[in-house]
Design a protein around this motif. Structure first.
Motif, short mmCIF file in Angstrom:
data_model
loop_
_atom_site.label_atom_id
_atom_site.label_comp_id
_atom_site.label_asym_id
_atom_site.label_seq_id
_atom_site.Cartn_x
_atom_site.Cartn_y
_atom_site.Cartn_z
N ASP A 151 0.89 -1.26 -0.26
CA ASP A 151 0.40 -0.14 0.35
C ASP A 151 1.48 1.34 -0.12
O ASP A 151 0.05 2.67 -0.03
N THR A 152 2.15 0.82 -0.73
CA THR A 152 3.19 1.87 -0.14
C THR A 152 3.10 3.09 -1.87
O THR A 152 3.10 2.28 -2.59
N PRO A 153 3.00 4.47 -1.63
CA PRO A 153 2.21 4.88 -2.97
C PRO A 153 3.89 4.78 -3.76
O PRO A 153 4.83 5.19 -2.67
N GLY A 154 3.71 4.49 -5.20
CA GLY A 154 5.28 4.91 -5.75
C GLY A 154 6.19 3.94 -5.63
O GLY A 154 7.16 3.28 -5.98
N TYR A 155 5.70 2.81 -4.39
CA TYR A 155 6.73 1.07 -4.40
C TYR A 155 6.65 0.21 -4.93
O TYR A 155 5.68 -0.34 -6.21
N ARG A 156 7.58 -0.49 -5.91
CA ARG A 156 8.17 -1.31 -7.39
C ARG A 156 8.23 -2.86 -6.11
O ARG A 156 9.66 -2.77 -5.53
N ARG A 157 7.41 -3.70 -6.85
CA ARG A 157 8.04 -5.53 -6.19
C ARG A 157 9.05 -5.53 -6.89
O ARG A 157 9.64 -5.10 -8.12
N LYS A 158 10.30 -6.27 -5.44
CA LYS A 158 11.31 -6.69 -6.32
C LYS A 158 11.28 -8.09 -6.82
O LYS A 158 10.58 -8.59 -5.89
N LEU B 76 13.95 -4.03 -10.10
CA LEU B 76 12.26 -3.41 -9.48
C LEU B 76 12.06 -3.85 -10.53
O LEU B 76 12.06 -4.05 -12.16
N ASP B 77 10.39 -4.22 -10.53
CA ASP B 77 9.25 -4.80 -11.65
C ASP B 77 9.15 -3.22 -11.78
O ASP B 77 9.15 -2.31 -11.51
N ARG B 78 9.18 -3.58 -13.01
CA ARG B 78 9.29 -1.98 -14.29
C ARG B 78 8.01 -1.72 -14.68
O ARG B 78 7.69 -1.48 -15.65
N SER B 79 6.80 -2.84 -14.35
CA SER B 79 5.53 -2.74 -14.88
C SER B 79 4.59 -1.80 -14.34
O SER B 79 5.20 -1.12 -13.09
N GLU B 80 4.19 -0.75 -14.94
CA GLU B 80 2.57 0.06 -14.36
C GLU B 80 2.33 0.07 -12.93
O GLU B 80 2.56 -1.16 -12.35
N LEU B 81 2.15 1.76 -12.34
CA LEU B 81 2.33 0.68 -11.42
C LEU B 81 0.64 2.01 -11.18
O LEU B 81 0.42 2.58 -12.35
N ALA B 82 -0.07 1.22 -10.53
CA ALA B 82 -1.46 1.29 -9.91
C ALA B 82 -1.86 3.23 -10.34
O ALA B 82 -1.02 3.56 -9.39
N GLY C 294 0.50 4.40 -7.11
CA GLY C 294 0.08 3.42 -5.74
C GLY C 294 1.06 2.22 -5.82
O GLY C 294 2.14 2.63 -6.55
N SER C 295 1.58 0.99 -5.23
CA SER C 295 2.40 0.43 -5.94
C SER C 295 2.21 -0.83 -6.90
O SER C 295 0.52 -0.76 -7.15
#
Length: 130
Positions: A33-40, A64-70, A88-89
């Motif tokens: 739920d952290t805004p701007g967080y990208r999945r490792k 870091l996963d470069r897929s689109e952020l919500a 979002g993340s």
């Protein structure tokens, strides 16, 4: 290195790699739920090139996963832009839970392999003492 030592080294490297994977999956879940967080993303590599024995594994460079952020509409949020949206993340909890289960099962399998090799080495030493 003997075969039992190689087995122990291989399973120990698997334990280390899966423990690090579980740590990063936990970080991903904690920051869902952290805004701007990208999945490792945690890749595995063969340990042979790193000077380790055959059959060993090590964790590669975490990316870091470069897929689109919500895009989330929340005009009251302090990070929202002038249109009221914020990033979002890109963490998908279903994927993270599946990764955590896979890592846990792999960790347990490596632990059983380590214990079996240790028991075999102990039995061999006991036979040699007689």
């Amino acid at each position: 290195m003997n075969d039992l030592g190689s087995s122990i080294a291989a399973s120990a490297s698997g334990l280390r790699a899966q423990a690090q994977r579980i740590r990063h999956v936990s970080e991903n879940i904690a920051n869902a739920d952290t805004p701007g967080y990208r999945r490792k993303i945690v890749p595995f590599e063969s340990g042979i090139g790193a000077g380790e024995g055959e059959g060993t594994v090590k964790v590669g460079r975490v990316t870091l996963d470069r897929s689109e952020l919500a895009r989330i509409y929340d005009p009251s949020h302090p990070l929202a832009d002038e249109a009221g949206y914020l990033d979002g993340s890109n963490v998908d909890l279903v994927i993270e839970i599946a990764d955590a289960r896979e890592a846990q099962r792999s960790y347990e399998a490596n632990l059983k392999m380590f214990d079996q090799a240790r028991q075999m080495a102990s039995s061999l030493l006991e036979l040699l003492r007689r």
